[in-house]
Design a protein around this motif. Structure first.
Motif, PDB file in Angstrom:
ATOM      1  N   ALA A 182     -11.660  79.410 -67.524  1.00 36.22           N
ATOM      2  CA  ALA A 182     -12.420  78.197 -67.824  1.00 36.22           C
ATOM      3  C   ALA A 182     -11.774  77.015 -67.120  1.00 36.22           C
ATOM      4  O   ALA A 182     -10.590  76.732 -67.322  1.00 36.22           O
ATOM      5  CB  ALA A 182     -12.460  77.968 -69.325  1.00 36.22           C
ATOM      6  N   SER A 212     -11.675  72.903 -66.238  1.00 34.97           N
ATOM      7  CA  SER A 212     -12.046  71.598 -66.786  1.00 34.97           C
ATOM      8  C   SER A 212     -11.456  70.509 -65.907  1.00 34.97           C
ATOM      9  O   SER A 212     -10.483  70.723 -65.194  1.00 34.97           O
ATOM     10  CB  SER A 212     -11.560  71.450 -68.226  1.00 34.97           C
ATOM     11  N   ASP A 251     -20.327  81.266 -64.049  1.00 38.80           N
ATOM     12  CA  ASP A 251     -21.364  80.506 -64.732  1.00 38.80           C
ATOM     13  C   ASP A 251     -21.026  79.038 -64.508  1.00 38.80           C
ATOM     14  O   ASP A 251     -20.159  78.484 -65.193  1.00 38.80           O
ATOM     15  CB  ASP A 251     -21.375  80.871 -66.221  1.00 38.80           C
ATOM     16  N   LYS A 296     -21.102  76.502 -67.343  1.00 36.96           N
ATOM     17  CA  LYS A 296     -19.941  76.540 -68.238  1.00 36.96           C
ATOM     18  C   LYS A 296     -18.651  76.312 -67.482  1.00 36.96           C
ATOM     19  O   LYS A 296     -17.575  76.320 -68.096  1.00 36.96           O
ATOM     20  CB  LYS A 296     -19.881  77.880 -68.975  1.00 36.96           C
ATOM     21  N   ASN A 297     -18.746  76.171 -66.166  1.00 38.18           N
ATOM     22  CA  ASN A 297     -17.552  76.016 -65.330  1.00 38.18           C
ATOM     23  C   ASN A 297     -16.548  77.134 -65.589  1.00 38.18           C
ATOM     24  O   ASN A 297     -15.332  76.895 -65.708  1.00 38.18           O
ATOM     25  CB  ASN A 297     -16.904  74.651 -65.552  1.00 38.18           C
ATOM     26  N   THR A 298     -17.069  78.335 -65.673  1.00 39.53           N
ATOM     27  CA  THR A 298     -16.253  79.495 -66.036  1.00 39.53           C
ATOM     28  C   THR A 298     -16.507  80.641 -65.064  1.00 39.53           C
ATOM     29  O   THR A 298     -17.647  80.869 -64.647  1.00 39.53           O
ATOM     30  CB  THR A 298     -16.563  79.951 -67.466  1.00 39.53           C
TER      31      THR A 298
END
Length: 122
Positions: A23, A25, A71, A74-76
């Protein structure tokens, strides 16, 4: 603050599966890759993916067994690992960079996560 956080590692029997997540951020990235380091060995490239997902790159040792996906909402990024072998045991780290095509080299990756342990028992 830019951060990459891996999750999903653990202990699995040979032949089993795990799914790792990375993930991100703080910003969006063009390329995200996975690297791994086994005890006593150099860190090695596993796989990488472009922002659109249209370009992926795999190490020969994981081709046909591992699948990377992302994704962007979702920045994942995910790493699906199937048919795991004891030699896949390592700390898996995700890394992110701004070039457009994934690279096997560490250089283009500007940000790194802390890593997650994957242990495959025989």
């Amino acid at each position: 603050q830019v951060q990459l956080v891996e999750s999903g590692g653990g202990l699995v029997q040979a032949g089993g599966s795990l799914r790792l997540s990375c993930a991100a951020s703080g910003r969006t990235f063009n390329i995200i890759g996975w690297f791994r380091q086994a005890p006593g060995k150099e860190q090695e490239f596993v796989t990488g993916i472009s922002r659109s997902g249209g370009s992926t790159l795999y190490a020969d040792s994981v081709k046909g067994r591992f699948t990377i996906s992302r994704d962007n909402a979702k920045n994942t990024v995910y790493l699906q690992m199937n048919s795991l072998k004891p030699e896949d045991t390592a700390v898996y780290s995700c890394a992110a960079g701004q070039i457009t095509i994934p690279s096997m080299s560490r250089g283009p990756y500007d940000y790194w996560g802390q890593g997650t342990q994957v242990t495959v028992a025989s």
